[in-house]
Design a protein around this motif. Structure first.
Motif, PDB file in Angstrom:
ATOM      1  N   THR A  17       0.826  -1.207   0.000  1.00 48.81           N
ATOM      2  CA  THR A  17       0.000   0.000   0.000  1.00 48.81           C
ATOM      3  C   THR A  17       0.861   1.258   0.000  1.00 48.81           C
ATOM      4  OG1 THR A  17      -1.677  -1.253   1.182  1.00 48.81           O
ATOM      5  CG2 THR A  17      -1.934   1.129   1.194  1.00 48.81           C
ATOM      6  N   ILE A  18       0.359   2.259  -0.709  1.00 53.34           N
ATOM      7  CA  ILE A  18       1.020   3.573  -0.731  1.00 53.34           C
ATOM      8  C   ILE A  18       0.254   4.506   0.204  1.00 53.34           C
ATOM      9  CG2 ILE A  18       1.548   5.594  -2.159  1.00 53.34           C
ATOM     10  CD1 ILE A  18       1.939   3.732  -4.530  1.00 53.34           C
ATOM     11  N   TYR A  19       0.974   5.236   1.039  1.00 58.17           N
ATOM     12  CA  TYR A  19       0.354   6.249   1.906  1.00 58.17           C
ATOM     13  C   TYR A  19       0.984   7.596   1.602  1.00 58.17           C
ATOM     14  CZ  TYR A  19      -1.640   2.244   4.312  1.00 58.17           C
ATOM     15  OH  TYR A  19      -2.334   1.101   4.594  1.00 58.17           O
ATOM     16  N   GLY A  20       0.576   8.620   2.353  1.00 58.89           N
ATOM     17  CA  GLY A  20       1.133   9.956   2.147  1.00 58.89           C
ATOM     18  C   GLY A  20       0.309  10.767   1.161  1.00 58.89           C
ATOM     19  N   GLU A  21       0.968  11.707   0.510  1.00 52.79           N
ATOM     20  CA  GLU A  21       0.323  12.593  -0.457  1.00 52.79           C
ATOM     21  C   GLU A  21      -0.046  11.851  -1.740  1.00 52.79           C
ATOM     22  OE1 GLU A  21       3.138  15.097  -2.381  1.00 52.79           O
ATOM     23  OE2 GLU A  21       1.640  16.288  -3.433  1.00 52.79           O
ATOM     24  N   HIS A  22      -1.189  12.161  -2.332  1.00 52.66           N
ATOM     25  CA  HIS A  22      -1.450  11.725  -3.709  1.00 52.66           C
ATOM     26  C   HIS A  22      -0.672  12.699  -4.595  1.00 52.66           C
ATOM     27  CE1 HIS A  22      -3.351  10.422  -7.373  1.00 52.66           C
ATOM     28  NE2 HIS A  22      -3.900  11.607  -7.581  1.00 52.66           N
ATOM     29  N   GLY A  23       0.593  12.395  -4.793  1.00 53.24           N
ATOM     30  CA  GLY A  23       1.470  13.300  -5.514  1.00 53.24           C
ATOM     31  C   GLY A  23       2.895  12.819  -5.407  1.00 53.24           C
ATOM     32  N   ASP A  24       3.800  13.698  -5.741  1.00 56.72           N
ATOM     33  CA  ASP A  24       5.199  13.293  -5.865  1.00 56.72           C
ATOM     34  C   ASP A  24       5.782  12.708  -4.584  1.00 56.72           C
ATOM     35  OD1 ASP A  24       5.021  14.143  -8.452  1.00 56.72           O
ATOM     36  OD2 ASP A  24       5.879  16.125  -8.064  1.00 56.72           O
ATOM     37  N   TYR A  75       1.119   8.750  13.281  1.00 58.93           N
ATOM     38  CA  TYR A  75       2.329   8.819  12.453  1.00 58.93           C
ATOM     39  C   TYR A  75       2.977  10.218  12.521  1.00 58.93           C
ATOM     40  CZ  TYR A  75       0.500   4.406  10.659  1.00 58.93           C
ATOM     41  OH  TYR A  75       0.007   3.131  10.563  1.00 58.93           O
ATOM     42  N   GLY A  76       2.668  10.958  13.571  1.00 55.69           N
ATOM     43  CA  GLY A  76       3.248  12.298  13.720  1.00 55.69           C
ATOM     44  C   GLY A  76       2.620  13.328  12.784  1.00 55.69           C
ATOM     45  N   LEU A  77       1.442  13.026  12.247  1.00 58.98           N
ATOM     46  CA  LEU A  77       0.794  13.936  11.291  1.00 58.98           C
ATOM     47  C   LEU A  77      -0.363  14.666  11.981  1.00 58.98           C
ATOM     48  CD1 LEU A  77       0.654  11.317   8.410  1.00 58.98           C
ATOM     49  CD2 LEU A  77       2.129  13.342   8.435  1.00 58.98           C
ATOM     50  N   ARG A  78      -0.476  15.951  11.725  1.00 60.37           N
ATOM     51  CA  ARG A  78      -1.485  16.745  12.420  1.00 60.37           C
ATOM     52  C   ARG A  78      -1.955  17.897  11.527  1.00 60.37           C
ATOM     53  NH1 ARG A  78      -2.326  16.322  17.719  1.00 60.37           N
ATOM     54  NH2 ARG A  78      -0.408  15.187  18.114  1.00 60.37           N
ATOM     55  N   LYS A 106      12.699   4.898   7.887  1.00 62.04           N
ATOM     56  CA  LYS A 106      12.761   5.755   6.680  1.00 62.04           C
ATOM     57  C   LYS A 106      11.352   5.980   6.080  1.00 62.04           C
ATOM     58  CE  LYS A 106      13.877   2.281   3.170  1.00 62.04           C
ATOM     59  NZ  LYS A 106      14.792   1.810   2.148  1.00 62.04           N
ATOM     60  N   GLU A 107      10.465   5.006   6.283  1.00 62.44           N
ATOM     61  CA  GLU A 107       9.094   5.189   5.786  1.00 62.44           C
ATOM     62  C   GLU A 107       8.350   6.229   6.627  1.00 62.44           C
ATOM     63  OE1 GLU A 107       8.384   0.643   4.041  1.00 62.44           O
ATOM     64  OE2 GLU A 107       7.790   1.102   6.107  1.00 62.44           O
ATOM     65  N   LYS A 108       8.529   6.147   7.942  1.00 57.81           N
ATOM     66  CA  LYS A 108       7.847   7.105   8.814  1.00 57.81           C
ATOM     67  C   LYS A 108       8.356   8.525   8.551  1.00 57.81           C
ATOM     68  CE  LYS A 108       6.112   7.785  13.415  1.00 57.81           C
ATOM     69  NZ  LYS A 108       6.064   7.421  14.812  1.00 57.81           N
ATOM     70  N   ILE A 109       9.656   8.635   8.331  1.00 53.65           N
ATOM     71  CA  ILE A 109      10.232   9.957   8.030  1.00 53.65           C
ATOM     72  C   ILE A 109       9.667  10.484   6.697  1.00 53.65           C
ATOM     73  CG2 ILE A 109      12.399  11.098   7.347  1.00 53.65           C
ATOM     74  CD1 ILE A 109      13.772   9.242   9.484  1.00 53.65           C
ATOM     75  N   ALA A 110       9.570   9.588   5.709  1.00 53.73           N
ATOM     76  CA  ALA A 110       9.039   9.994   4.397  1.00 53.73           C
ATOM     77  C   ALA A 110       7.577  10.424   4.513  1.00 53.73           C
ATOM     78  CB  ALA A 110       9.184   8.854   3.396  1.00 53.73           C
ATOM     79  N   LEU A 111       6.812   9.724   5.365  1.00 51.24           N
ATOM     80  CA  LEU A 111       5.404  10.061   5.559  1.00 51.24           C
ATOM     81  C   LEU A 111       5.281  11.439   6.203  1.00 51.24           C
ATOM     82  CD1 LEU A 111       2.858   8.504   4.946  1.00 51.24           C
ATOM     83  CD2 LEU A 111       2.991   7.431   7.188  1.00 51.24           C
ATOM     84  N   GLN A 112       6.132  11.702   7.176  1.00 52.90           N
ATOM     85  CA  GLN A 112       6.079  13.006   7.851  1.00 52.90           C
ATOM     86  C   GLN A 112       6.519  14.122   6.907  1.00 52.90           C
ATOM     87  OE1 GLN A 112       8.306  12.210  11.410  1.00 52.90           O
ATOM     88  NE2 GLN A 112       6.549  11.217  12.391  1.00 52.90           N
ATOM     89  N   SER A 113       7.475  13.808   6.047  1.00 57.62           N
ATOM     90  CA  SER A 113       7.910  14.849   5.118  1.00 57.62           C
ATOM     91  C   SER A 113       6.819  15.085   4.057  1.00 57.62           C
ATOM     92  CB  SER A 113       9.290  14.492   4.562  1.00 57.62           C
ATOM     93  OG  SER A 113       9.271  14.324   3.202  1.00 57.62           O
ATOM     94  N   SER A 114       6.085  14.025   3.695  1.00 60.98           N
ATOM     95  CA  SER A 114       4.945  14.177   2.787  1.00 60.98           C
ATOM     96  C   SER A 114       3.887  15.091   3.436  1.00 60.98           C
ATOM     97  CB  SER A 114       4.356  12.793   2.490  1.00 60.98           C
ATOM     98  OG  SER A 114       3.444  12.832   1.445  1.00 60.98           O
ATOM     99  N   GLY A 115       3.661  14.898   4.735  1.00 58.39           N
ATOM    100  CA  GLY A 115       2.724  15.743   5.479  1.00 58.39           C
ATOM    101  C   GLY A 115       3.180  17.200   5.470  1.00 58.39           C
ATOM    102  N   ARG A 116       4.498  17.384   5.578  1.00 60.13           N
ATOM    103  CA  ARG A 116       5.026  18.768   5.584  1.00 60.13           C
ATOM    104  C   ARG A 116       4.825  19.437   4.221  1.00 60.13           C
ATOM    105  NH1 ARG A 116       8.868  16.794   9.002  1.00 60.13           N
ATOM    106  NH2 ARG A 116      10.298  16.317   7.306  1.00 60.13           N
TER     107      ARG A 116
END
Ligand SMILES: NC(=O)c1ccc[n+]([C@@H]2O[C@H](COP(=O)([O-])OP(=O)(O)OC[C@H]3O[C@@H](n4cnc5c(N)ncnc54)[C@H](O)[C@@H]3O)[C@@H](O)[C@H]2O)c1
Length: 317
Positions: free
Chosen positions: A180-187, A268-271, A297-307
């Motif tokens: 599964t892909i999570y994060g932004e629907h984007g780059d 996941y540290g997202l707010r 590294k996945e959690k960091i990528a998810l948080q950076s996607s949130g940013r």
């Protein structure tokens, strides 16, 4: 089963943007799904909405006993699910986030029209138009429905692309691929390989799976949106079945875990951002999110996607 069929028979779905590629494919996928009771196609181009509604209706005798017709924004008043696919398409080479300035005003107008129609208190707003995560956040802020009743398609389409392309490459059944892909629907989307399985077995240990293959499939999935724009003017069939899959989890109150976009409150540290994480989807909308350990590294990528999304929200809303 009886409990479900009573609910199913009353489910009315209105598709705003039903005259376009994504909206019409969603209507057709809902017909083939045979689960919702009523499918309404709404568009600023009424001819196109009526044309697609009629085309779908013409096949009804071969598929299911559903009510299929074109409608107006007034149909939102008694709809169970209001899907928004209206929007401007991405130009080739334009990032989804660049689209935002062109799409926010259009989307705000649609939110105003939905408000005017007066949606039911238990209606679900389902956002598909891009940039989907930002517009989902905007709808949560401005529509007035409880946040749990506002869902974005998020990375549902990206996920089926990744799974289907990987299955083709490995010659395995696509429905047995569970990555599964999570994060932004984007780059900045984040494929979660740490939890991936094929037929219940760890994906990274599956015969034929190499780091090179993972990199290649990830790249293809990430570029699929642009590939569709270039080759056929935009995604249609796959986004249609993705939309129907989420609506079916709502209609049947299946409570499936799906990578839809919704307002985050710390998992996941997202707010204070709408983004895809493992989300339980049922008749009341978002029933909860599931937080599990990921590779760092996945959690960091998810948080950076949130940013990335937060920065856009701060810039444009
Ligand atoms: N979230 C995803 O995974 C995903 C995937 C593919 C496309 N999309 C997005 O879906 C949107 C639609 O894409 P498409 O290819 O169907 O475009 P399209 O141009 O074929 O269709 C858009 C439709 O919206 C209609 N429309 C415009 N303004 C409207 C309004 N105010 N009220 C009602 N209808 C209105 C247009 O008349 C048109 O029929 C785009 O924003 C696209 O980026 C999202």
């Amino acid at each position: 089963m009886h409990r479900f069929s009573a609910k199913v028979s009353s489910m009315k779905v209105s598709i705003i943007g039903g005259g376009g590629l994504v909206g019409s494919c969603a209507g057709f996928a809902l017909q083939l799904g045979k689960i919702v009771r009523e499918i309404v196609m709404i568009d600023v181009n009424p001819e196109a909405a009526d044309g697609h509604a009629l085309d779908i209706l013409h096949g009804a005798s071969l598929v299911a006993d559903q009510s299929i017709h074109a409608g107006t924004m007034a149909d939102c008043a008694n709809s169970d699910v209001i899907v928004v696919t209206a929007g401007l398409r991405r130009k080739p080479d334009e990032s989804r986030l660049d689209l935002i300035n062109r799409n926010v005003a259009l989307f705000r107008g649609i939110l105003g029209d939905i408000k005017k129609a007066g949606p039911k208190s238990d209606a679900i707003l389902f956002v598909v138009s891009n940039p989907v995560d930002v517009l989902t956040y905007l709808a949560i802020r401005e529509l007035g429905l409880p946040p749990k009743q506002v869902i974005g398609l998020g990375t549902v389409l990206d996920t089926t692309r990744l799974r289907s392309l990987l299955a083709q490459q490995l010659s395995v059944p696509p429905t047995q691929v569970d990555v599964t892909i999570y994060g932004e629907h984007g780059d900045s989307m984040v494929p979660i390989w740490s939890l991936g399985q094929i037929g219940g077995l760890p994906v990274d240990k599956y015969p034929g799976v190499t780091p090179q293959l993972i990199t290649e499939i990830e790249k293809r999935a990430r570029n699929s949106g642009a590939e569709m724009l270039k080759k056929k003017g935009g995604a249609g069939f796959a986004v249609g079945v993705s939309i129907a899959d989420v609506i079916h989890s709502i209609a049947l109150d299946q409570r499936r875990v799906m990578p839809v976009s919704s307002l985050q409150n710390g998992a996941y540290g997202l707010r204070d951002v709408a983004i895809s994480v493992p989300t339980i989807v049922g008749r009341k909308g978002v029933l909860g999110v599931v937080e599990v350990d990921l590779w760092p590294k996945e959690k960091i990528a998810l948080q950076s996607s949130g940013r990335v999304l937060r920065e856009t929200i701060e810039k444009v809303l």
